[in-house]
Design a protein around this motif. Structure first.
Motif, mmCIF file in Angstrom:
data_model
loop_
_atom_site.group_PDB
_atom_site.id
_atom_site.type_symbol
_atom_site.label_atom_id
_atom_site.label_comp_id
_atom_site.label_asym_id
_atom_site.label_seq_id
_atom_site.Cartn_x
_atom_site.Cartn_y
_atom_site.Cartn_z
ATOM 1 N N THR A 39 -78.302 -83.209 -0.273
ATOM 2 C CA THR A 39 -77.074 -83.685 0.358
ATOM 3 C C THR A 39 -77.290 -83.975 1.832
ATOM 4 O O THR A 39 -76.797 -84.964 2.361
ATOM 5 C CB THR A 39 -75.963 -82.625 0.211
ATOM 6 O OG1 THR A 39 -75.979 -82.157 -1.116
ATOM 7 C CG2 THR A 39 -74.620 -83.222 0.537
ATOM 8 N N ARG A 40 -78.064 -83.102 2.471
ATOM 9 C CA ARG A 40 -78.315 -83.311 3.897
ATOM 10 C C ARG A 40 -79.042 -84.621 4.131
ATOM 11 O O ARG A 40 -78.734 -85.371 5.058
ATOM 12 C CB ARG A 40 -79.126 -82.138 4.456
ATOM 13 C CG ARG A 40 -78.410 -81.420 5.580
ATOM 14 C CD ARG A 40 -79.200 -80.218 6.024
ATOM 15 N NE ARG A 40 -78.776 -79.035 5.313
ATOM 16 C CZ ARG A 40 -79.583 -78.041 4.974
ATOM 17 N NH1 ARG A 40 -80.866 -78.106 5.253
ATOM 18 N NH2 ARG A 40 -79.116 -76.992 4.357
ATOM 19 N N PHE A 42 -79.027 -87.256 2.107
ATOM 20 C CA PHE A 42 -78.117 -88.359 1.789
ATOM 21 C C PHE A 42 -77.137 -88.593 2.937
ATOM 22 O O PHE A 42 -76.978 -89.719 3.424
ATOM 23 C CB PHE A 42 -77.374 -88.019 0.496
ATOM 24 C CG PHE A 42 -76.257 -88.967 0.159
ATOM 25 C CD1 PHE A 42 -76.531 -90.273 -0.221
ATOM 26 C CD2 PHE A 42 -74.940 -88.553 0.219
ATOM 27 C CE1 PHE A 42 -75.503 -91.141 -0.526
ATOM 28 C CE2 PHE A 42 -73.912 -89.420 -0.083
ATOM 29 C CZ PHE A 42 -74.196 -90.716 -0.462
ATOM 30 N N LEU A 43 -76.504 -87.511 3.400
ATOM 31 C CA LEU A 43 -75.543 -87.649 4.491
ATOM 32 C C LEU A 43 -76.238 -88.118 5.761
ATOM 33 O O LEU A 43 -75.688 -88.915 6.528
ATOM 34 C CB LEU A 43 -74.837 -86.314 4.742
ATOM 35 C CG LEU A 43 -73.781 -85.919 3.712
ATOM 36 C CD1 LEU A 43 -73.156 -84.588 4.067
ATOM 37 C CD2 LEU A 43 -72.689 -86.973 3.636
ATOM 38 N N LEU B 18 -68.136 -89.275 7.558
ATOM 39 C CA LEU B 18 -68.978 -90.077 8.453
ATOM 40 C C LEU B 18 -68.366 -90.165 9.845
ATOM 41 O O LEU B 18 -69.060 -90.001 10.851
ATOM 42 C CB LEU B 18 -69.171 -91.484 7.876
ATOM 43 C CG LEU B 18 -70.004 -91.543 6.600
ATOM 44 C CD1 LEU B 18 -70.219 -92.982 6.172
ATOM 45 C CD2 LEU B 18 -71.347 -90.885 6.833
ATOM 46 N N LEU B 65 -72.557 -78.508 1.503
ATOM 47 C CA LEU B 65 -73.924 -78.865 1.113
ATOM 48 C C LEU B 65 -74.658 -79.533 2.253
ATOM 49 O O LEU B 65 -75.867 -79.407 2.389
ATOM 50 C CB LEU B 65 -73.886 -79.781 -0.116
ATOM 51 C CG LEU B 65 -73.633 -79.065 -1.440
ATOM 52 C CD1 LEU B 65 -73.370 -80.065 -2.545
ATOM 53 C CD2 LEU B 65 -74.814 -78.191 -1.803
ATOM 54 N N GLY B 66 -73.909 -80.285 3.059
ATOM 55 C CA GLY B 66 -74.554 -80.987 4.162
ATOM 56 C C GLY B 66 -74.819 -80.105 5.369
ATOM 57 O O GLY B 66 -75.381 -80.569 6.353
ATOM 58 N N SER B 67 -74.415 -78.841 5.320
ATOM 59 C CA SER B 67 -74.583 -77.974 6.480
ATOM 60 C C SER B 67 -75.656 -76.928 6.182
ATOM 61 O O SER B 67 -76.334 -77.001 5.164
ATOM 62 C CB SER B 67 -73.264 -77.275 6.792
ATOM 63 O OG SER B 67 -72.985 -76.365 5.751
#
Lengths: 280, 193
Positions: A39-40, A42-43, B18, B65-67
């Motif tokens: 995810t990281r 992708f983001l 974003l 998930l992005g952190s």
């Protein structure tokens, strides 16, 4: 206040349980590490794409409050930069000079003689010789004609003329200069004649002297030499046998004649000089 | 309709993430003003509990998930506060009060997430932050909500997403219509009396 329907409550409870499950899973071990990474990544790709579009806008907005101070800031930074650059330059030079001075001090200690540090201010032919340099010290500083001049690594030459605040040094590399030397290994005496950039040519007093490549030469008390004894002169790099049966040697100088910067003049021990380095 | 609403929610969710990362977070650097949270709260207020809790969970999970902290913290807190907002939502009709509530809910969710982060021992989160930053975060969220809520409300209420409005039984719009009908009936009844 609206109450949730039974289905909504069930969904909320399920999702809560799921979130707690994720939480415990992720904290207990790294079982969700791959999902994190994916995810990281992708983001991150999306962020980069978005930032290429929105970045200028953001930077503009961030810069608006400081729009009118920037000119001052730029000029101030430029000034500061120039000062720092100058400081760095001075620091480099300082470090070099300090190294050379330390070597001179060591030389003074080894010889037990006072050494006046001096800077080479001019180089070139003069006073009837080809290889001379001018120093920024003179009789005011205790300099007299015929005193020996050294650099950190060895012999440089001798004082040819001394005026009140400057002096001219004849380099040992001058073809008209001869230095009495001793071969440290074999104790043979000889005369090292200058040959410019090539260093010296050594002519031993004994034509059959035992000379070898790698022999170290130091100044020795030969004849009426005015040089202080036991200074490094150079290293033998080639031995030649002449047609007359004699032997000469090519000597690489300990101090390159063309790269002189800070040198030291060895003065009489009883002379008072404010500049002199005294042996410790 | 479900498909369209899901697509719209996904698009809004990604856009919010974003914008948060590239614009909002850098501009509000020391404090954690969060566009996704404000959007979730606004959606919960406008569209009700189902949308609030599903979108809150989904966007929270992606943010998690992005952190670098354990997965589930944002998902849990954002979803719970969204449910609370959805419960209180129908009591507030005017836009300013909704904006206020959305901002308050968002600040609350952020504080709750910070608390959970502290409890799970994540680096950088402290109890003092959760308390001391509450008011600045609330003010920042208030500004964001003033922009986001009218947009969410307009989009959510648009015909292309609402269609026959049969998909959600307890939508605010439906309820408003019902209330209007009831008021009209009452008015008519008053005339007759």
């Amino acid at each position: 206040m609206r109450r949730l329907t039974a289905r909504q409550r069930l969904a909320a409870q399920l999702l809560t349980a799921l979130a707690v499950l994720f939480l415990t899973l992720d904290m207990a071990g790294g079982s969700l590490a791959e999902a994190h990474n994916g995810t990281r990544g992708f983001l991150g790709a999306l962020y980069r794409g978005t930032d290429s579009v929105l970045g200028p806008v953001r930077r503009f907005v961030i810069a608006v409050p400081e729009a009118w101070n920037n000119q001052d800031k730029v000029s101030k930074l430029k000034q500061e930069n120039a000062q720092l650059r100058a400081a760095v330059d001075v620091r480099d030079v300082d470090a070099k000079v300090s190294g050379q001075l330390a070597k001179l001090q060591l030389r003074s200690d080894a010889l037990g003689r006072k050494v006046v540090p001096a800077r080479v201010v001019a180089l070139g032919p003069g006073a009837g010789f080809d290889w001379t340099v001018s120093l920024n010290v003179g009789t005011h500083d205790g300099i007299k004609v015929d005193q020996t001049v050294v650099a950190g690594d060895g012999l440089v030459g001798r004082v040819l003329q001394a005026s009140a605040s400057s002096s001219v040094v004849l380099l040992a590399a001058d073809p008209g200069s001869g230095v009495g030397v001793r071969d440290v290994r074999s104790s043979q005496l000889g005369v090292a004649t200058g040959s410019g950039m090539a260093g010296y040519v050594l002519s031993p007093l004994d034509p059959n002297a035992d000379l070898k490549v790698g022999d170290v030469l130091r100044t020795g008390p030969v004849g009426k030499s005015s040089y202080v004894g036991d200074l490094p002169v150079g290293v033998v790099v080639g031995v030649n046998n002449t047609a007359q049966g004699g032997t000469t040697a090519t000597v690489r100088p300990a101090v390159s004649a063309s790269g002189l910067d800070l040198v030291g003049v060895i003065i009489d021990s009883h002379t008072d000089s404010a500049l002199a380095l005294t042996p410790r | 309709m479900i498909l369209r609403r899901t697509c719209a929610a996904t698009a809004a969710l990604l856009t919010a993430l974003l914008l948060q990362a590239t614009v909002v977070a850098p501009l509000t650097m020391p404090i954690a003003v969060s566009l996704p949270v404000v959007m979730v709260m606004g959606l919960a207020l406008v569209a009700g509990a189902p949308a609030g809790l599903s979108v809150g969970f989904a966007i929270g999970l992606i943010a998690d998930l992005g952190s670098h902290h354990p997965v589930g913290i944002f998902a849990l807190t954002w979803m719970q506060v969204a449910i609370c907002c959805a419960k209180v939502g129908p009591m507030l009709r005017s836009m300013p009060s909704r904006v206020f509530l959305a901002a308050f809910g968002a600040a609350l969710a952020t504080a709750a997430a910070t608390l959970l982060l502290t409890m799970t021992g994540s680096a950088g989160a402290t109890l003092q932050d959760a308390i001391a930053d509450f008011v600045p975060i609330f003010v920042g969220d208030l500004l964001l909500a003033a922009i986001v809520l009218p947009v969410v409300s307009r989009v959510e209420g648009s015909d292309s997403l609402r269609g026959g409005s049969a998909s959600a039984s307890h939508d605010a719009g439906v309820e408003a219509a019902q209330r209007r009908t009831r008021a009209e009936i009452a008015g008519l009844a008053g005339q007759w009396r």
